[in-house]
Design a protein around this motif. Structure first.
Motif, PDB file in Angstrom:
ATOM      1  N   GLY A  33       2.959   3.179   3.755  1.00  0.00           N
ATOM      2  CA  GLY A  33       2.681   2.319   4.866  1.00  0.00           C
ATOM      3  C   GLY A  33       1.296   1.886   5.121  1.00  0.00           C
ATOM      4  O   GLY A  33       0.961   1.063   6.005  1.00  0.00           O
ATOM      5  N   THR A  34       0.137   2.479   4.338  1.00  0.00           N
ATOM      6  CA  THR A  34      -1.252   2.221   4.595  1.00  0.00           C
ATOM      7  C   THR A  34      -1.640   1.590   3.443  1.00  0.00           C
ATOM      8  O   THR A  34      -1.404   2.049   2.194  1.00  0.00           O
ATOM      9  CB  THR A  34      -2.053   3.471   4.626  1.00  0.00           C
ATOM     10  OG1 THR A  34      -1.483   4.186   5.907  1.00  0.00           O
ATOM     11  CG2 THR A  34      -3.589   3.354   4.720  1.00  0.00           C
ATOM     12  N   PRO A  35      -2.069   0.292   3.603  1.00  0.00           N
ATOM     13  CA  PRO A  35      -2.441  -0.487   2.216  1.00  0.00           C
ATOM     14  C   PRO A  35      -3.615  -0.042   1.359  1.00  0.00           C
ATOM     15  O   PRO A  35      -4.583   0.665   2.067  1.00  0.00           O
ATOM     16  CB  PRO A  35      -2.779  -1.929   3.206  1.00  0.00           C
ATOM     17  CG  PRO A  35      -3.193  -1.529   4.416  1.00  0.00           C
ATOM     18  CD  PRO A  35      -2.497  -0.306   4.790  1.00  0.00           C
TER      19      PRO A  35
ATOM     20  N   SER B   3      11.951   1.729   2.247  1.00  0.00           N
ATOM     21  CA  SER B   3      13.419   1.796   2.605  1.00  0.00           C
ATOM     22  C   SER B   3      14.065   2.579   1.521  1.00  0.00           C
ATOM     23  O   SER B   3      14.954   3.076   1.612  1.00  0.00           O
ATOM     24  CB  SER B   3      13.902   0.483   3.088  1.00  0.00           C
ATOM     25  OG  SER B   3      14.052  -0.296   1.909  1.00  0.00           O
ATOM     26  N   GLY B   4      13.553   2.476   0.480  1.00  0.00           N
ATOM     27  CA  GLY B   4      14.162   3.035  -0.644  1.00  0.00           C
ATOM     28  C   GLY B   4      15.511   2.460  -1.221  1.00  0.00           C
ATOM     29  O   GLY B   4      16.066   2.857  -2.128  1.00  0.00           O
ATOM     30  N   ARG B  42       4.151  -0.721  -1.033  1.00  0.00           N
ATOM     31  CA  ARG B  42       5.390  -1.157  -0.746  1.00  0.00           C
ATOM     32  C   ARG B  42       5.680  -1.213   0.518  1.00  0.00           C
ATOM     33  O   ARG B  42       6.090  -2.181   1.328  1.00  0.00           O
ATOM     34  CB  ARG B  42       6.198  -0.510  -1.690  1.00  0.00           C
ATOM     35  CG  ARG B  42       7.669  -1.232  -1.542  1.00  0.00           C
ATOM     36  CD  ARG B  42       8.590  -0.717  -2.903  1.00  0.00           C
ATOM     37  NE  ARG B  42       9.827  -0.761  -2.621  1.00  0.00           N
ATOM     38  CZ  ARG B  42      10.711  -0.657  -3.770  1.00  0.00           C
ATOM     39  NH1 ARG B  42      10.160  -0.247  -4.872  1.00  0.00           N
ATOM     40  NH2 ARG B  42      11.970  -0.736  -3.605  1.00  0.00           N
ATOM     41  N   ALA B  43       5.630   0.021   1.193  1.00  0.00           N
ATOM     42  CA  ALA B  43       6.190   0.094   2.605  1.00  0.00           C
ATOM     43  C   ALA B  43       5.405  -0.706   3.544  1.00  0.00           C
ATOM     44  O   ALA B  43       5.572  -1.001   4.617  1.00  0.00           O
ATOM     45  CB  ALA B  43       6.004   1.525   3.103  1.00  0.00           C
ATOM     46  N   TYR B  44       3.862  -0.678   3.273  1.00  0.00           N
ATOM     47  CA  TYR B  44       2.949  -1.723   4.118  1.00  0.00           C
ATOM     48  C   TYR B  44       3.351  -3.237   3.900  1.00  0.00           C
ATOM     49  O   TYR B  44       3.406  -3.806   4.889  1.00  0.00           O
ATOM     50  CB  TYR B  44       1.586  -1.331   3.478  1.00  0.00           C
ATOM     51  CG  TYR B  44       0.578  -2.412   3.945  1.00  0.00           C
ATOM     52  CD1 TYR B  44       0.088  -3.492   3.326  1.00  0.00           C
ATOM     53  CD2 TYR B  44       0.296  -2.456   5.218  1.00  0.00           C
ATOM     54  CE1 TYR B  44      -0.575  -4.514   3.777  1.00  0.00           C
ATOM     55  CE2 TYR B  44      -0.794  -3.241   6.007  1.00  0.00           C
ATOM     56  CZ  TYR B  44      -1.090  -4.588   5.229  1.00  0.00           C
ATOM     57  OH  TYR B  44      -1.693  -5.562   5.780  1.00  0.00           O
ATOM     58  N   ALA B  78       8.676  -7.335  -1.079  1.00  0.00           N
ATOM     59  CA  ALA B  78       7.911  -6.211  -1.024  1.00  0.00           C
ATOM     60  C   ALA B  78       7.754  -5.374  -2.282  1.00  0.00           C
ATOM     61  O   ALA B  78       6.855  -5.164  -2.838  1.00  0.00           O
ATOM     62  CB  ALA B  78       8.117  -5.386   0.251  1.00  0.00           C
ATOM     63  N   ALA B  79       9.157  -5.320  -2.850  1.00  0.00           N
ATOM     64  CA  ALA B  79       9.279  -4.513  -3.948  1.00  0.00           C
ATOM     65  C   ALA B  79       8.548  -5.416  -5.299  1.00  0.00           C
ATOM     66  O   ALA B  79       7.996  -4.999  -6.100  1.00  0.00           O
ATOM     67  CB  ALA B  79      10.636  -4.305  -4.532  1.00  0.00           C
ATOM     68  N   TYR B  80       8.929  -6.781  -5.385  1.00  0.00           N
ATOM     69  CA  TYR B  80       8.309  -7.579  -6.353  1.00  0.00           C
ATOM     70  C   TYR B  80       6.979  -7.429  -6.366  1.00  0.00           C
ATOM     71  O   TYR B  80       6.155  -7.233  -7.446  1.00  0.00           O
ATOM     72  CB  TYR B  80       8.872  -8.941  -5.787  1.00  0.00           C
ATOM     73  CG  TYR B  80       8.092 -10.036  -6.827  1.00  0.00           C
ATOM     74  CD1 TYR B  80       7.101 -10.749  -6.343  1.00  0.00           C
ATOM     75  CD2 TYR B  80       8.461 -10.201  -8.453  1.00  0.00           C
ATOM     76  CE1 TYR B  80       6.303 -11.660  -7.103  1.00  0.00           C
ATOM     77  CE2 TYR B  80       7.873 -11.098  -9.155  1.00  0.00           C
ATOM     78  CZ  TYR B  80       6.708 -11.625  -8.532  1.00  0.00           C
ATOM     79  OH  TYR B  80       6.002 -12.585  -9.635  1.00  0.00           O
TER      80      TYR B  80
END
Lengths: 90, 90
Positions: A33-35, B3-4, B42-44, B78-80
């Motif tokens: 979540g942190t870039p 999110s997995g 990715r989560a970012y 985001a995955a890409y």
């Protein structure tokens, strides 16, 4: 274009120390979540810090971090991270 | 954690095509002020797209871009970008 004003890498590294906890000194973040900031586009980093400071980007941690930054701090921190290798040796 | 949920890289690439104009297909931006996305966390990337969609990040272009995205689109885009090499061959 980034502001282009002379930046002081040493000052950038010193001022960015507070960012290392999440973004790491090498700019590859350890926290989901942190870039990653390593080799990120410089004018974008300046714009992001300005947005966190102005609140047009809302993120509690980053709003608090950006609040005390001066224009020189923003330029130097952005320069510091943008000039790091995008793939630092581990 | 991202999110997995299973993501579809093909769909991600197709859905991300609209992003290529500024972020480039290889995720290394050609436009000052536009961030590199290649190999970004990715989560970012998911969080950033959610913020642009929700307006907690204000940027006219990105608010418009994020508006129509579904949850699956956000996950796939985001995955890409997160799975692209941080240093693509030119």
């Amino acid at each position: 274009q980034f502001s282009g004003v002379a930046t002081d890498m040493g000052a950038g590294q010193k001022r960015a120390a507070v960012c290392f906890a999440c973004h790491n000194a090498n700019g590859i973040s350890k926290i989901p979540g942190t870039p990653h900031l390593a080799g990120q586009e410089r004018a974008y980093l300046e714009a992001a810090l300005h947005a966190y400071k102005a609140g047009t980007r809302q993120n509690p941690t980053m709003n608090a971090m950006a609040q005390p930054l001066s224009e020189a701090d923003i330029r130097n921190i952005a320069a510091y991270y943008s000039l790091l290798s995008r793939t630092p040796a581990r």
